[in-house]
Design an enzyme around this catalytic site. Sequence first.
Site, short mmCIF file in Angstrom:
data_model
loop_
_atom_site.label_atom_id
_atom_site.label_comp_id
_atom_site.label_asym_id
_atom_site.label_seq_id
_atom_site.Cartn_x
_atom_site.Cartn_y
_atom_site.Cartn_z
N LYS A 35 85.03 -3.72 -14.43
CA LYS A 35 85.15 -4.77 -13.35
C LYS A 35 83.70 -5.58 -12.59
CE LYS A 35 86.36 -3.73 -9.02
NZ LYS A 35 85.22 -4.23 -8.40
N THR A 36 82.98 -4.50 -12.30
CA THR A 36 81.96 -5.05 -11.46
C THR A 36 80.85 -5.76 -12.81
OG1 THR A 36 81.94 -3.38 -10.01
CG2 THR A 36 79.69 -4.17 -10.29
N ASP A 226 86.39 -10.54 -5.41
CA ASP A 226 86.23 -8.99 -5.92
C ASP A 226 87.51 -8.62 -5.27
OD1 ASP A 226 85.61 -6.87 -7.39
OD2 ASP A 226 84.03 -6.23 -6.09
N GLU A 227 88.15 -7.21 -5.90
CA GLU A 227 88.87 -6.53 -5.12
C GLU A 227 90.12 -7.31 -4.47
OE1 GLU A 227 88.90 -3.41 -5.98
OE2 GLU A 227 87.03 -2.50 -5.74
N GLN A 257 96.00 -0.50 -8.20
CA GLN A 257 95.12 0.31 -6.85
C GLN A 257 95.33 -0.47 -5.56
OE1 GLN A 257 91.23 1.83 -8.73
NE2 GLN A 257 91.74 0.68 -10.15
N ARG A 592 90.36 9.10 -10.81
CA ARG A 592 88.88 9.47 -10.37
C ARG A 592 88.36 10.67 -11.36
NH1 ARG A 592 88.00 5.04 -8.79
NH2 ARG A 592 90.41 5.00 -9.52
#
Length: 680
Positions: A35-36, A226-227, A257, A592
């Site tokens: 994503k980043t 973002d997010e 998420q 994770r």
Amino acid sequence: MKKIDYKNELNPAQLEAVESVDGAYLVIAGAGSGKTRVLVHRVAYLVEKGVKPDEILLLTFTRRASEEMLRRASLLLDERCSRVSGGTFHSFANATLRRYAKALGLVNNFSILDESDAEDTINLIRTQMGFNKSEKRFPRKKAILEVISKGVNKSEKIEDVLYDEYPQFLEFSEEIRRIREEYHKYKIQKSLLDYDDLLVYLKKLLTDHEEIRLSLSRKYRYIMVDEYQDTNKLQAFIACLLASEHKNIMVVGDDAQSIYSFRGANFRNIMDFPQLFKNTRIITLEENYRSTQPILNLTNEVIRGAKEKFEKNLYTKKKGEQQPVFVDAEDENAQSRYIADKILELREEGVELKDIAVLFRSGWHSNDLEVELASRNIPFVKYGGQKFVEAAHIKDVISYLRIVYNAADQVSWLRALLLIPGIGPKSAEKIINALIPGKGAPLAASGKNREEVNKLFNILKDINSSVQSPEKIIEIFLEYYQPLLRNKYDDFHKRINDLDSLLRIASRYKTLEQFLTDMALEPPERSLAEAGLKDKDDSTLTLSTIHSAKGLEWHTVFLIYVAEGHLPSYRSLEDEEGMEEERRLFYVASTRAKENLFLLKPHVDRNPRSFMDGGGPVFTQVSRFLDEGRIMGELLQIEDAGNEFDAGYAEFSEDMDKKSATDKEFLKMMQEYFRDKEEY
């Protein structure tokens, strides 16, 4: 001039997102899908295509995130990317409001209250209104501010916030509303804004002043958020208002998420985005660069059970065939021992402690594990939740035990006495001085405090520490401490599980001396500095709540208490939206892991309910998120942890399988019949 080879640096889905310029875009970025990387490359792409840097607005949830993205974009292209407008919603609101303060009747040199200042202001108003003298227990400043703030961020009424978070204060909803009104007036008079006001006033500016909204929308021609799944209603509304003129907006996030509803995050923001912007193009990032395929097979199956979602199926080119492992340990301590054994085994295989994490739904879930790790000399650091031994309510109870062990412990006496309502430092000092040998019998307090103080003395006099176990002594004091706990802490109901854990930990000790020694010399919490002194070649294990672990990754992840009532939390069992978020929490925790994922639950919960309810041991039920579809049968490796109940359970299961269909049908009919009868 530097040219970026986007096609070779990005996978097809990432490239599609980066090269999408005009219009509305929703990028559903699966866990570990880069994503980043997409946001960084899109900033560079827009600048490279001739968009002026100050016409790009990148909104993130931390200043560090925006600074890091723009730094990476600058390295990727050139220094022009550093001039992109980036920051948090709150920092953007602060700068905008100072520029347009006059339009809202504000001064542009307004001061911003931090959380501590805001609490003190609430306390001042609370006192001025006389609520500090209420005959009934009235909420303190911190709880009042939290209720007011959550009402703003979740766009909910005071009554709804109280019902969810502080049900014991529902009767004071009208008084808290009055405090909120006075708090608002006070801030206006003093030219003060708190953290929430920044968003409230920015929304007001954009909705009430069309010329300003149009001006800002024309200035920021390309908006990225973002997010997006973590935005609250105010933030989503602000982002949409800013894009209202040109509709060039890209929001990036993962519906799977969305786990911060307790902070005000609204799951509907990301789900409803395509309805707000009718021609939204949805781009899904599904290639995962973090986990092995067996781990992704599990997480894909878990999130497939979500009632509402954007369809995606994560896959990876990464090699690895180890299936996630499910362990049904005998009890909580067996769960802790298994983890400690496995960590030491992994360390011998070359996996460093810093590459291992133990995750949990609630902070108290790791209490027993912390003691076990300390006894094994395994250094760790804990994130999220409240530190166990350092928690005030744990210190309170341990102070009683220290007095039992050493009646001359003045520090513990002071703590214990100050817990009694009406006793201050001076009164406590008089009582303590009377305890010193040679100065006579213990001094009983006068007036209304006499009964409570004498009650404590009588309990101490009746306890025989040479006969009674640490567990029994704690049980005695918990009965005495219960009303003090309720009086001292507005969030007492959240602290009860820690006291249950203290009981369970104490049950492992035969003597009070050994228990207190371990709590003092080998506490269940270590600092990084202490860990470093022990072994310069060692690193530190991570213990973390799932909420604090989002965005991070480890070689090996242990997820504990994967049982009904724990994950999912018992508070969500009757709440459909809450249960959906619990599913997403499980998904976040599992994604994770890079190489190894261990899922554990205690087969027997020794104290499933609070000591306040008199709970006893029960058999746990595996989390519903594992008990779906083909997960237990195909996607998990079941490992034997030496559970003494396994054999009996297997025999029981075999017997049940032999039962006739008639028996099962009759049982089902009987259960349904009695379920409908009120008297039962």
